[in-house]
Design a protein around this motif. Structure first.
Motif, PDB file in Angstrom:
ATOM      1  N   VAL A  46       1.206   8.418 -58.806  1.00  0.00           N
ATOM      2  CA  VAL A  46       1.357   6.964 -58.930  1.00  0.00           C
ATOM      3  C   VAL A  46       0.671   6.248 -57.758  1.00  0.00           C
ATOM      4  O   VAL A  46       0.927   6.553 -56.597  1.00  0.00           O
ATOM      5  CB  VAL A  46       2.850   6.563 -58.970  1.00  0.00           C
ATOM      6  CG1 VAL A  46       3.018   5.061 -59.100  1.00  0.00           C
ATOM      7  CG2 VAL A  46       3.546   7.265 -60.118  1.00  0.00           C
ATOM      8  N   VAL A  47      -0.205   5.301 -58.077  1.00  0.00           N
ATOM      9  CA  VAL A  47      -0.873   4.477 -57.048  1.00  0.00           C
ATOM     10  C   VAL A  47      -0.061   3.178 -56.953  1.00  0.00           C
ATOM     11  O   VAL A  47      -0.048   2.382 -57.908  1.00  0.00           O
ATOM     12  CB  VAL A  47      -2.344   4.174 -57.432  1.00  0.00           C
ATOM     13  CG1 VAL A  47      -3.026   3.346 -56.338  1.00  0.00           C
ATOM     14  CG2 VAL A  47      -3.095   5.468 -57.694  1.00  0.00           C
ATOM     15  N   PRO A  48       0.655   2.962 -55.833  1.00  0.00           N
ATOM     16  CA  PRO A  48       1.599   1.838 -55.754  1.00  0.00           C
ATOM     17  C   PRO A  48       1.017   0.478 -56.138  1.00  0.00           C
ATOM     18  O   PRO A  48       1.642  -0.261 -56.903  1.00  0.00           O
ATOM     19  CB  PRO A  48       2.041   1.859 -54.289  1.00  0.00           C
ATOM     20  CG  PRO A  48       1.913   3.291 -53.898  1.00  0.00           C
ATOM     21  CD  PRO A  48       0.691   3.796 -54.612  1.00  0.00           C
ATOM     22  N   GLU A  49      -0.168   0.145 -55.659  1.00  0.00           N
ATOM     23  CA  GLU A  49      -0.683  -1.193 -55.971  1.00  0.00           C
ATOM     24  C   GLU A  49      -0.997  -1.338 -57.461  1.00  0.00           C
ATOM     25  O   GLU A  49      -0.733  -2.377 -58.073  1.00  0.00           O
ATOM     26  CB  GLU A  49      -1.923  -1.510 -55.133  1.00  0.00           C
ATOM     27  CG  GLU A  49      -2.356  -2.954 -55.396  1.00  0.00           C
ATOM     28  CD  GLU A  49      -3.483  -3.430 -54.515  1.00  0.00           C
ATOM     29  OE1 GLU A  49      -3.658  -2.888 -53.415  1.00  0.00           O
ATOM     30  OE2 GLU A  49      -4.192  -4.366 -54.964  1.00  0.00           O
ATOM     31  N   LEU A  50      -1.537  -0.274 -58.033  1.00  0.00           N
ATOM     32  CA  LEU A  50      -1.805  -0.314 -59.479  1.00  0.00           C
ATOM     33  C   LEU A  50      -0.504  -0.493 -60.252  1.00  0.00           C
ATOM     34  O   LEU A  50      -0.442  -1.211 -61.260  1.00  0.00           O
ATOM     35  CB  LEU A  50      -2.467   0.977 -59.939  1.00  0.00           C
ATOM     36  CG  LEU A  50      -3.929   1.205 -59.591  1.00  0.00           C
ATOM     37  CD1 LEU A  50      -4.427   2.478 -60.249  1.00  0.00           C
ATOM     38  CD2 LEU A  50      -4.779   0.020 -60.059  1.00  0.00           C
ATOM     39  N   ALA A  51       0.545   0.168 -59.769  1.00  0.00           N
ATOM     40  CA  ALA A  51       1.852   0.091 -60.448  1.00  0.00           C
ATOM     41  C   ALA A  51       2.359  -1.353 -60.423  1.00  0.00           C
ATOM     42  O   ALA A  51       2.756  -1.898 -61.463  1.00  0.00           O
ATOM     43  CB  ALA A  51       2.857   1.021 -59.776  1.00  0.00           C
ATOM     44  N   SER A  52       2.301  -2.002 -59.248  1.00  0.00           N
ATOM     45  CA  SER A  52       2.795  -3.380 -59.144  1.00  0.00           C
ATOM     46  C   SER A  52       2.028  -4.305 -60.091  1.00  0.00           C
ATOM     47  O   SER A  52       2.615  -5.129 -60.792  1.00  0.00           O
ATOM     48  CB  SER A  52       2.617  -3.926 -57.725  1.00  0.00           C
ATOM     49  OG  SER A  52       3.058  -3.015 -56.786  1.00  0.00           O
ATOM     50  N   ARG A  53       0.715  -4.139 -60.078  1.00  0.00           N
ATOM     51  CA  ARG A  53      -0.115  -5.025 -60.925  1.00  0.00           C
ATOM     52  C   ARG A  53       0.155  -4.801 -62.414  1.00  0.00           C
ATOM     53  O   ARG A  53       0.204  -5.753 -63.192  1.00  0.00           O
ATOM     54  CB  ARG A  53      -1.600  -4.811 -60.614  1.00  0.00           C
ATOM     55  CG  ARG A  53      -1.976  -5.357 -59.258  1.00  0.00           C
ATOM     56  CD  ARG A  53      -3.431  -5.091 -58.928  1.00  0.00           C
ATOM     57  NE  ARG A  53      -3.709  -5.448 -57.558  1.00  0.00           N
ATOM     58  CZ  ARG A  53      -3.985  -6.696 -57.147  1.00  0.00           C
ATOM     59  NH1 ARG A  53      -4.028  -7.674 -58.018  1.00  0.00           N
ATOM     60  NH2 ARG A  53      -4.205  -6.952 -55.881  1.00  0.00           N
ATOM     61  N   ALA A  54       0.359  -3.537 -62.779  1.00  0.00           N
ATOM     62  CA  ALA A  54       0.639  -3.238 -64.201  1.00  0.00           C
ATOM     63  C   ALA A  54       1.998  -3.809 -64.606  1.00  0.00           C
ATOM     64  O   ALA A  54       2.158  -4.309 -65.728  1.00  0.00           O
ATOM     65  CB  ALA A  54       0.589  -1.734 -64.439  1.00  0.00           C
ATOM     66  N   HIS A  55       2.991  -3.755 -63.693  1.00  0.00           N
ATOM     67  CA  HIS A  55       4.302  -4.343 -64.005  1.00  0.00           C
ATOM     68  C   HIS A  55       4.144  -5.844 -64.239  1.00  0.00           C
ATOM     69  O   HIS A  55       4.703  -6.410 -65.174  1.00  0.00           O
ATOM     70  CB  HIS A  55       5.289  -4.130 -62.847  1.00  0.00           C
ATOM     71  CG  HIS A  55       5.798  -2.727 -62.722  1.00  0.00           C
ATOM     72  ND1 HIS A  55       6.334  -2.026 -63.781  1.00  0.00           N
ATOM     73  CD2 HIS A  55       5.864  -1.889 -61.656  1.00  0.00           C
ATOM     74  CE1 HIS A  55       6.703  -0.815 -63.358  1.00  0.00           C
ATOM     75  NE2 HIS A  55       6.417  -0.712 -62.091  1.00  0.00           N
ATOM     76  N   LEU A  56       3.368  -6.475 -63.346  1.00  0.00           N
ATOM     77  CA  LEU A  56       3.158  -7.924 -63.423  1.00  0.00           C
ATOM     78  C   LEU A  56       2.523  -8.311 -64.766  1.00  0.00           C
ATOM     79  O   LEU A  56       2.901  -9.305 -65.387  1.00  0.00           O
ATOM     80  CB  LEU A  56       2.239  -8.314 -62.253  1.00  0.00           C
ATOM     81  CG  LEU A  56       2.224  -9.749 -61.787  1.00  0.00           C
ATOM     82  CD1 LEU A  56       3.628 -10.237 -61.489  1.00  0.00           C
ATOM     83  CD2 LEU A  56       1.366  -9.872 -60.511  1.00  0.00           C
ATOM     84  N   GLU A  57       1.592  -7.487 -65.179  1.00  0.00           N
ATOM     85  CA  GLU A  57       0.889  -7.753 -66.436  1.00  0.00           C
ATOM     86  C   GLU A  57       1.809  -7.617 -67.642  1.00  0.00           C
ATOM     87  O   GLU A  57       1.711  -8.371 -68.601  1.00  0.00           O
ATOM     88  CB  GLU A  57      -0.208  -6.686 -66.557  1.00  0.00           C
ATOM     89  CG  GLU A  57      -1.568  -7.214 -66.891  1.00  0.00           C
ATOM     90  CD  GLU A  57      -2.534  -6.037 -66.889  1.00  0.00           C
ATOM     91  OE1 GLU A  57      -3.162  -5.802 -65.848  1.00  0.00           O
ATOM     92  OE2 GLU A  57      -2.622  -5.349 -67.934  1.00  0.00           O
ATOM     93  N   LYS A  58       2.714  -6.629 -67.603  1.00  0.00           N
ATOM     94  CA  LYS A  58       3.484  -6.269 -68.795  1.00  0.00           C
ATOM     95  C   LYS A  58       4.896  -6.848 -68.868  1.00  0.00           C
ATOM     96  O   LYS A  58       5.485  -6.903 -69.956  1.00  0.00           O
ATOM     97  CB  LYS A  58       3.603  -4.727 -68.885  1.00  0.00           C
ATOM     98  CG  LYS A  58       2.296  -4.033 -69.192  1.00  0.00           C
ATOM     99  CD  LYS A  58       1.890  -4.269 -70.640  1.00  0.00           C
ATOM    100  CE  LYS A  58       0.640  -3.528 -71.055  1.00  0.00           C
ATOM    101  NZ  LYS A  58      -0.621  -4.089 -70.604  1.00  0.00           N
ATOM    102  N   ILE A  59       5.459  -7.237 -67.738  1.00  0.00           N
ATOM    103  CA  ILE A  59       6.897  -7.547 -67.709  1.00  0.00           C
ATOM    104  C   ILE A  59       7.352  -8.565 -68.765  1.00  0.00           C
ATOM    105  O   ILE A  59       8.347  -8.359 -69.455  1.00  0.00           O
ATOM    106  CB  ILE A  59       7.354  -7.931 -66.266  1.00  0.00           C
ATOM    107  CG1 ILE A  59       8.872  -8.102 -66.196  1.00  0.00           C
ATOM    108  CG2 ILE A  59       6.694  -9.190 -65.733  1.00  0.00           C
ATOM    109  CD1 ILE A  59       9.612  -6.869 -65.931  1.00  0.00           C
ATOM    110  N   CYS A  60       6.593  -9.664 -68.906  1.00  0.00           N
ATOM    111  CA  CYS A  60       7.018 -10.699 -69.869  1.00  0.00           C
ATOM    112  C   CYS A  60       7.067 -10.136 -71.290  1.00  0.00           C
ATOM    113  O   CYS A  60       8.017 -10.385 -72.032  1.00  0.00           O
ATOM    114  CB  CYS A  60       6.075 -11.899 -69.833  1.00  0.00           C
ATOM    115  SG  CYS A  60       6.075 -12.747 -68.264  1.00  0.00           S
TER     116      CYS A  60
END
Ligand code: KG4
Ligand code: ZN
Length: 336
Positions: A46-60
């Motif tokens: 897991v690449v932490p920054e990629l994870a944060s950005r992907a969460h941001l993209e998908k959460i809604c």
């Protein structure tokens, strides 16, 4: 409480963006999981920054989907529960910030949930299973033995002093070229291997026999692979996978056996991503038969990261009055 409670759970602590709606802490009305595995696979973890950005993209979308699948609107939800510790800090912040905004806008109580506790609560989903019991929580970041006396009343009896069990699976899988996530890949390879072909040592910790240590085992596997390569001997990946898996499972089962005897437990439970492992389940079934005690495994979908377990935990925190205020923060480490 006589009134039904609908909890919306939100989980973004690592590489799964998940939202779920759970009725009265038990009945799962929806459990949407967006896995980021594809995004992290090529980096071997897991690449932490990629994870944060992907969460941001998908959460809604994930939350919207969870409500839609449960056939509910946010107005009908009674409680919002979100993982706020432990995990990747940037990833946690996405879920916590989102949940705070939603709680404020929809005027619903907000509850911060400990992810490790969430894994334990997964045992209550879709069953009548209840405390007390002894629970082994084994995930990518944690290996803990808990005495669960009641909802929200846990005592740590043992934990890893270095690598978590899942971490060892992931690192060994990487060394074997099996890819990420390592646990399911090792399990699959092990099915075609001989688990008695190589004896890998598992450390015993003097003075605290309920603690775990997996870093020595990981090093032993890496050394074995190097030595065989230096000698020009072809390694049978399946045999290494099976022998390694057996060593991890034996270590987990041995400490659990000690703990059962120490606290005279009559019920055993498993939790966390590694609890999905078939060989571990088989060993725990055998252990429970040997000791004449009951055993409970959550369904595989509730073992790996999911928001239904967070909603379940949130429901019991809610019954206990453990409601968070808007200063709720995210923390990389656990408070227990
Ligand atoms: O609980 P989880 O989804 O996330 C964390 O909280 O860490 O656990 C993920 C871990 C990973 O290390 C993964 O390799 C392991 O659980 N895992 C397994 C299996 N499925 C997932 N380990 C062994 N066998 C499996 N079938
Ligand atoms: Zn987890």
């Amino acid at each position: 409480m006589s009134k039904d409670v609908l909890t919306l759970g939100i989980e973004t602590s690592c590489d799964e963006t998940s939202a779920a709606v759970v009725l009265n802490g038990r009945k799962v009305l929806s459990n949407i999981i967006f896995s980021q595995i594809e995004a992290h696979k090529k980096f071997g973890g897991v690449v932490p920054e990629l994870a944060s950005r992907a969460h941001l993209e998908k959460i809604c979308y994930v939350v919207e989907e969870a409500l839609k699948k449960a056939n509910l609107s946010i107005k009908e939800i009674n409680v919002i529960a979100v993982t706020n510790r432990p995990g990747l800090i940037g990833a946690l912040l996405v879920g916590v910030s989102y949940a705070k905004g939603l709680s404020y806008a929809a005027k619903k109580p907000l509850i911060g949930v400990n992810h490790i506790a969430g894994h334990i609560y997964a045992n209550f989903l879709e069953t009548n299973f209840s405390p007390p019991f002894l629970c082994l929580v084994v995930s990518g970041g944690h290996s803990h033995l808990f005495r669960v006396d009641d909802y929200g009343k846990f005592k740590i009896l043992g934990k890893t002093i270095d690598d978590a069990a899942g971490e060892a699976f992931d690192k060994v899988a990487r060394a074997l070229g099996l890819g990420y996530p390592g646990g399911p890949a090792i399990q699959k390879a092990a099915e075609a291997g001989n688990e008695d072909s190589i004896t890998f040592p598992v450390a015993q910790i003097k003075g605290s026999e309920l603690d775990f240590s997996f870093s020595g085992l990981k090093t032993a596997v890496l050394n074995y692979l190097n030595q065989q390569r230096q000698k020009g001997i072809m390694v049978k990946t399946e045999d290494v996978a099976a022998s390694f898996q057996k060593a991890v499972v034996k270590a987990l089962a041995e400490n659990t056996r000690q703990a059962v005897m120490q606290i005279k437990a009559d019920t055993l439970a498993l939790a966390g991503g590694v609890a999905a492992n078939k060989r571990l389940r088989q060993e725990f079934l055998k252990l429970s038969q040997d000791l004449g005690i009951k055993v409970h495994f959550p369904p595989v979908e509730f073992c790996t990261d999911n928001a239904a377990m967070i909603a379940c935990a949130g429901y019991y925190y809610f019954l206990d009055g453990k409601i968070s205020d808007f200063s709720l923060d995210a923390y990389a480490v656990s408070d227990f």
